[in-house]
Design an enzyme around this catalytic site. Structure first.
Site, PDB file in Angstrom:
ATOM      1  CE  LYS A 203      -2.897   3.127   0.507  1.00  0.00           C
ATOM      2  NZ  LYS A 203      -4.287   3.420   0.508  1.00  0.00           N
ATOM      3  CB  CYS A 257      -3.416   8.902   0.449  1.00  0.00           C
ATOM      4  SG  CYS A 257      -5.118   8.940   0.999  1.00  0.00           S
TER       5      CYS A 257
END
Ligand code: SAJ
Length: 409
Positions: A203, A257
């Site tokens: 991720k 993010c």
């Protein structure tokens, strides 16, 4: 299987919970923020996102529940924030640790706890396992831990929830398969299973890849500016090559993010990272670069009064209402530091005043601003291009046709 408890109803938890509920899973969504839970219980959404209202209506019809307290069940998905610590660049794991700890207070024996929040590689080993073991739980027997990082992009979350491929990391293939079964209720993409650490790393690596690619585009923008070349034309041409795909330059990388996750790698591997850190610095330097460009454009056009300048866009990207780490906020911080006051700010997606100088009326913003810096390419501006025709413009998003008074990055 018992109810699926989604812990944390923010930008990820809410759409994920709604998606499960709309696809036949018995879901309860939990959040400590009482007013947020009450808003959802009153059948009102807490943020705007394409297709979310429809999904919300369907989930309500299917009986989704919202709760301020965790309930006892045998399956949990944790979607709480995981910021980084500014000084050390390492993950701030306290919210995720606290969520797991609260789950342990109530869960059934043998419960499965899936963490969806982005976590730095090794977080489950370093922060979660010790807490679980200290509480006397045997991992793999009393409780099962897993990591299933989310991949959905704000602006297209609902589509991507259904269509993206997913990764599930667990301690055993059996548990990974069990969790895969839950996600298969709605996910049409491949679901790849692996161990927890690889899932954690994948991720962070995906978001870091994008950060580096954007930094490359931003660096090209600076080179092109010095050479008097059009960076967009250059990227367009280079991207015709079958193995080249350069992203777009912009005023900086915002959001919770991409501007956060690469720091986890910098924080954990300071002796190894080069490119990752350089990319972060390039992207973090873009708001300053834009301020520099503004200064030279103002000089060239004899604009000396800052109250004749307008910043269009406060959110971190187009067509979302999320302000986190937004390049515009970073620019406003710099202005504050240098006592620059009186700049106009407008964003059609931000309906409450969040910063000094924010104007809610678009006509008033246009009237006041002789020089407009386009920082976000909202659809709203694309629909109102005509009002810009007599303005001096710095278009950092390449949404305005080249013109006499239009400057590009
Ligand atoms: N940006 C550019 N140039 C580009 C693309 C983006 O300057 O060519 C800027 C945007 O304006 C924004 C920032 O980068 O300020 C990030 O925007 P984004 O659209 O690239 O990504 P996010 O942060 O909205 O979502 C990302 C996605 N990650 C990847 O594409 C690898 C999403 O799939 C993740 O689920 C999400 O992070 C997350 O939650 O981790």
């Amino acid at each position: 299987m018992g109810k699926l408890n989604i812990v944390g109803l923010g930008y990820i938890g809410l759409p994920t919970g709604l998606m499960f509920a709309s696809n036949g899973i018995d879901v309860v969504g939990t959040d400590l923020n009482e007013s947020l839970v009450e808003t959802l219980q009153n059948k009102k959404l807490t943020f705007e996102e394409k297709g979310l209202q429809k999904l919300f209506d369907k989930a309500l019809e299917c009986g989704i529940e919202f709760s301020k307290k965790l309930i006892k069940t045998d399956r949990y998905i944790i979607t709480v924030p995981t910021p980084y610590i500014k000084e050390s660049k390492k993950i701030e794991a306290k919210y995720v640790v606290s969520a797991v700890s609260q789950v342990l207070d109530v869960c059934e024996k043998g419960a499965v706890v899936v963490i969806e929040s982005t976590i730095s590689p090794g977080t489950i080993d370093k922060f979660i396992r010790p807490v679980v073991e200290e509480r006397g739980f045997i991992i793999g027997k009393d409780i099962h831990l897993a990591h299933a990082p989310e991949r959905i992009i704000p602006g297209n979350m609902v589509f991507e929830l259904e269509n993206n491929s997913r990764t599930i990391g667990a301690d055993s293939p059996e548990i990974a398969e069990k969790i895969k079964g839950w996600y298969k209720s709605f996910c049409k993409g491949d679901i790849v299973t692996t161990n927890i650490k690889t899932a954690e790393m994948s991720k962070v690596v995906e978001n870091t890849f994008r950060d580096i690619n954007i930094a490359f585009a931003n660096e090209l923008a600076k080179i092109c500016d010095r050479e008097g070349m059009n960076v967009y034309e250059l990227i367009n041409i280079a991207n015709k090559h079958p193995r080249v795909n350069i992203l777009q330059p912009g005023p900086g990388v915002g959001g919770h993010c991409i501007s956060v996750d690469p720091w986890f790698l910098v924080g954990d591997y300071p002796d190894i990272v080069n490119i990752i850190l350089a990319a972060r610095n390039v992207n973090d330097g873009m708001p300053d670069y834009v301020i520099g460009r503004m200064g030279s454009i103002m000089k060239e056009n004899n604009i000396t009064d800052i109250s004749e300048v307008g910043l269009y866009g406060l959110t971190y990207k187009e067509n979302v209402d999320d302000l986190r780490e937004s390049p515009t906020l970073q620019m406003l911080e710099r202005f504050k530091k240098y006592f620059v006051k009186g700049i106009n700010v407008y964003d059609p997606m931000v309906k409450e005043n969040k910063v000094c100088g924010q104007i809610q009326n678009f006509d008033e913003f246009i009237e006041k601003s002789k020089f407009i810096v386009v920082l976000v390419g909202h659809q709203h501006l694309k629909d109102n291009m005509n009002v810009l025709k007599d303005k001096i413009i710095l278009d950092t998003r390449n949404i305005i046709e080249v013109g006499e008074k239009v400057y590009k990055l």
